[in-house]
Design a protein around this motif. Sequence first.
Motif, PDB file in Angstrom:
ATOM      1  N   THR A 150       1.179  -0.864  -0.086  1.00  0.00           N
ATOM      2  CA  THR A 150      -0.088  -0.104   0.114  1.00  0.00           C
ATOM      3  C   THR A 150       0.753   1.179  -0.314  1.00  0.00           C
ATOM      4  OG1 THR A 150       0.313  -0.597   2.333  1.00  0.00           O
ATOM      5  CG2 THR A 150      -1.369  -1.034   1.098  1.00  0.00           C
TER       6      THR A 150
ATOM      7  N   SER B 227      -7.692  -7.557  -6.165  1.00  0.00           N
ATOM      8  CA  SER B 227      -7.752  -6.413  -6.248  1.00  0.00           C
ATOM      9  C   SER B 227      -8.489  -5.327  -6.865  1.00  0.00           C
ATOM     10  CB  SER B 227      -6.254  -6.005  -6.643  1.00  0.00           C
ATOM     11  OG  SER B 227      -5.156  -6.308  -6.019  1.00  0.00           O
TER      12      SER B 227
ATOM     13  N   GLN C 230       3.484   0.642  -2.773  1.00  0.00           N
ATOM     14  CA  GLN C 230       2.118  -0.457  -4.074  1.00  0.00           C
ATOM     15  C   GLN C 230       2.872  -0.700  -5.093  1.00  0.00           C
ATOM     16  OE1 GLN C 230      -1.261   1.290  -3.642  1.00  0.00           O
ATOM     17  NE2 GLN C 230      -1.860   0.425  -6.344  1.00  0.00           N
TER      18      GLN C 230
END
Lengths: 256, 278
Positions: A13, A58, A17
């Motif tokens: 993240t 995702s 990321q």
Amino acid sequence: MLDIQNLRVTYGTGRLQVDAVKDVSFQVKKGAAYGLVGESGSGKSTVLRAICGLAPISGGRVLVDGTEVKTPRDQTFYRTVQMVFQDPYASLHPRHTVDRTLAEPLAIHGEKNAEERIAQALREVGLGPSFRFRYPHQLSGGQRQRIAIARALILRPKVLLLDEPTSALDASVQAEVLNLLDELRHKMGLTYILVSHDLAVVAHLCDKLLVMRHGEGVEETTAAALRHGTASNDYTQSLIHASSGYTREVLKPAAA
Amino acid sequence: MTKPLLEVEDLRVRFHLRTGTVDAVRGVSFQLGRERLGIVGESGSGKSQTGRAILGLTPPPGEVAAKKLSFDGIDLLTASKRTLRTLRGGRISMVMQDPKYSLNPVMTIGEQIIEAYQAHAKVSRAEARDKALAMLEAVKMRDPGRVFALYPHEVSGGMGQRAMIAMMLVTDPDLLIADEPTSALDVTVSMEVLRILDELVAERGMGLIFVSHDLKLVSSFCDRVLVMYAGRVVEELEAKHLREAQHPYTRGLMNCLPTLAADVRPLPTLNRDPAWAL
């Protein structure tokens, strides 16, 4: 059979990321073989891992036989989709015999008549019953990959995900495994997704393929187009060029 | 061709193991001038052990025997360790397969090249540094100064392999042994590395031994090819005449590769004749 819509796979993240796969979409018809080609880091293996639940999805959707897959994947999913990994030296348990390796998926799925099924699975991949009680270290690389294929096929899946199934093998053994995969697909009506960095291998086994680079699909093309050397994309063209050997490429700039 | 650079006659490498004796290389003979020689074979054919034996890098408990193993008139079998040390890395050097494992992870690339150079040439640090930078430029690093200060884990596989080539060529060797230099790299990157290797070898008039499992690659890169099977050379031929190979093993190896040009189905497989290994 398989429908991948705008698949995204993201690791980490914030600043760390990494978008391993960005908006990749493709469809595979029942009984077809589809190839994913690209260099290391292009995200081709990650697509396979996302389909079978080894990597997080995702964004986007993965549909198998018209229904979206659940996370975590349930038993019916693994009855339909199975995977064969790259390195047969690493993907078989070193202290399990072939028999135990093959019995495991049957036990998980509560299958009866394991005896028969194991013997049959060995026959299908061209190994005799004498291989049944051997350990992986008593097998050659090609034989190990056959066992890995047998393990994937023993549940009678409809889709086989192949992650570089021959790149750890010698050229002559690669030919045997490719022939086996080709034959099994025609005999059992399997659907394949094959990941490889070798254009020739993909063109041999698959009819359609997607060239990937930096996590994106660069070009979807057919094996026939590859054989004729027609690719609209520069990157695909350079891959075709590189796979045709060394000298020609170096002669060109020298002549220019 | 005048006097050959390297003469190998009846080279044997043997490993005495608990489970018995393994003959990895069984009587390999060849001569090498200032040319590019390819050694091809599948895993276990003894191709890498042949390359290593020349440098005296056979791992224990291996033992090397040969009727003749001489480099530029120096007998490598009877030479003192001291002589061998000056030869290794100085006049004969070796590029290994995977840059991830063969570069020192706790030294910057520049330091490693300087170390390699200073081990063989009596030069000041400043000179060695200049030479290292020049070498990095010779292997087409875009920004030699930056790469110089990087650690191996900070560079890509292709860059690492080029750094290793720079390190191996910094001492201007007469003979370079490349053991699968591009097998760990992507196709397009490996073409780039090969082109650099090709240029440098041609420029400096070195002898090159290129060990690989990839028959197609070797035949397009080298002048002459030795095909090894079970520790022996089964066939020696000019690379451009590869299509006319006689030995069934060489032919089998060539035919079993899928190609983009032809769609052969099923692929011909190799039927190993036990007589080949005799």
